[in-house]
Design a protein around this motif. Sequence first.
Motif, PDB file in Angstrom:
ATOM      1  N   ILE A  73      57.490  -9.198   6.935  1.00 10.86           N
ATOM      2  CA  ILE A  73      57.214  -8.591   5.632  1.00 10.86           C
ATOM      3  C   ILE A  73      57.807  -7.187   5.660  1.00 10.86           C
ATOM      4  N   PRO A  74      58.725  -6.884   4.728  1.00  7.42           N
ATOM      5  CA  PRO A  74      59.335  -5.547   4.710  1.00  7.42           C
ATOM      6  C   PRO A  74      58.286  -4.469   4.419  1.00  7.42           C
ATOM      7  N   LEU A  75      58.327  -3.384   5.154  1.00  9.53           N
ATOM      8  CA  LEU A  75      57.381  -2.288   4.941  1.00  9.53           C
ATOM      9  C   LEU A  75      57.529  -1.702   3.535  1.00  9.53           C
ATOM     10  N   ARG A  76      58.727  -1.746   2.998  1.00  9.40           N
ATOM     11  CA  ARG A  76      58.972  -1.215   1.645  1.00  9.40           C
ATOM     12  C   ARG A  76      58.217  -1.968   0.568  1.00  9.40           C
ATOM     13  N   SER A  77      57.759  -3.190   0.877  1.00 11.05           N
ATOM     14  CA  SER A  77      57.055  -4.001  -0.115  1.00 11.05           C
ATOM     15  C   SER A  77      55.551  -3.775  -0.100  1.00 11.05           C
ATOM     16  N   LEU A  78      55.045  -3.013   0.881  1.00  7.83           N
ATOM     17  CA  LEU A  78      53.605  -2.860   1.039  1.00  7.83           C
ATOM     18  C   LEU A  78      52.979  -2.008  -0.064  1.00  7.83           C
ATOM     19  N   ILE A  79      51.826  -2.487  -0.528  1.00  9.97           N
ATOM     20  CA  ILE A  79      51.054  -1.786  -1.549  1.00  9.97           C
ATOM     21  C   ILE A  79      49.748  -1.239  -0.960  1.00  9.97           C
ATOM     22  N   ALA A  80      49.133  -2.019  -0.042  1.00  6.78           N
ATOM     23  CA  ALA A  80      47.878  -1.594   0.577  1.00  6.78           C
ATOM     24  C   ALA A  80      47.731  -2.237   1.958  1.00  6.78           C
ATOM     25  N   VAL A  81      47.056  -1.509   2.857  1.00  9.22           N
ATOM     26  CA  VAL A  81      46.740  -2.002   4.200  1.00  9.22           C
ATOM     27  C   VAL A  81      45.304  -1.572   4.490  1.00  9.22           C
ATOM     28  N   GLU A  82      44.419  -2.555   4.672  1.00  8.49           N
ATOM     29  CA  GLU A  82      43.005  -2.271   4.927  1.00  8.49           C
ATOM     30  C   GLU A  82      42.516  -3.089   6.104  1.00  8.49           C
ATOM     31  N   TYR A  83      41.619  -2.503   6.889  1.00  2.22           N
ATOM     32  CA  TYR A  83      40.960  -3.247   7.972  1.00  2.22           C
ATOM     33  C   TYR A  83      39.540  -2.788   8.132  1.00  2.22           C
ATOM     34  N   GLU A  85      44.423  -6.584  20.675  1.00  2.00           N
ATOM     35  CA  GLU A  85      43.348  -6.370  21.642  1.00  2.00           C
ATOM     36  C   GLU A  85      42.024  -7.005  21.239  1.00  2.00           C
ATOM     37  N   PHE A  86      41.761  -7.074  19.925  1.00  2.00           N
ATOM     38  CA  PHE A  86      40.448  -7.525  19.471  1.00  2.00           C
ATOM     39  C   PHE A  86      40.505  -8.731  18.535  1.00  2.00           C
ATOM     40  N   LYS A  87      41.722  -9.252  18.277  1.00  2.91           N
ATOM     41  CA  LYS A  87      41.915 -10.397  17.377  1.00  2.91           C
ATOM     42  C   LYS A  87      41.331 -10.126  15.990  1.00  2.91           C
ATOM     43  N   SER A  88      41.378  -8.880  15.583  1.00  3.01           N
ATOM     44  CA  SER A  88      40.860  -8.464  14.288  1.00  3.01           C
ATOM     45  C   SER A  88      41.927  -8.653  13.209  1.00  3.01           C
ATOM     46  N   LYS A  89      41.488  -9.030  12.022  1.00  2.00           N
ATOM     47  CA  LYS A  89      42.421  -9.271  10.918  1.00  2.00           C
ATOM     48  C   LYS A  89      42.534  -8.040  10.019  1.00  2.00           C
ATOM     49  N   THR A  90      43.658  -7.956   9.330  1.00  2.00           N
ATOM     50  CA  THR A  90      43.958  -6.863   8.412  1.00  2.00           C
ATOM     51  C   THR A  90      44.280  -7.450   7.051  1.00  2.00           C
ATOM     52  N   ASP A  91      43.813  -6.809   5.979  1.00  2.00           N
ATOM     53  CA  ASP A  91      44.201  -7.187   4.617  1.00  2.00           C
ATOM     54  C   ASP A  91      45.486  -6.449   4.286  1.00  2.00           C
ATOM     55  N   ILE A  92      46.499  -7.202   3.912  1.00  2.54           N
ATOM     56  CA  ILE A  92      47.795  -6.625   3.575  1.00  2.54           C
ATOM     57  C   ILE A  92      48.164  -7.075   2.175  1.00  2.54           C
ATOM     58  N   VAL A  93      48.482  -6.112   1.306  1.00  7.06           N
ATOM     59  CA  VAL A  93      48.935  -6.414  -0.052  1.00  7.06           C
ATOM     60  C   VAL A  93      50.402  -6.020  -0.130  1.00  7.06           C
TER      61      VAL A  93
END
Length: 88
Positions: free
Chosen positions: A78-88, A40-48
């Motif tokens: 990207i598998p969800l099991r591999s995620l360490i952090a999600v920030e926006y 909706e807003f073309k906003s980016k997310t930091d994904i580790v």
Amino acid sequence: MIGTLIEKEQVDKFKIIPAEIDNSEKFMSRLQSALRLGNEFKSKTDIVFNTEEGPMRIETTVWSLTDKYLQIKHGILIPLRSLIAVEY
């Protein structure tokens, strides 16, 4: 934030492995919000996420989300099991 910053186009050059702790359920609501922000807003997310070379970080738009994967540009999953952090 942890993780080596890479371009989202480089994700497929790394072997993605599960994180030490499976945070899939913990991150689900954050990822759903990231999906909405991106669409909706073309906003980016930091994904580790975890790789054999260690944690990698990307700044990207989340294109779609399932119960096992998140999809970014160019159909990269990207598998969800591999995620360490999600920030926006």
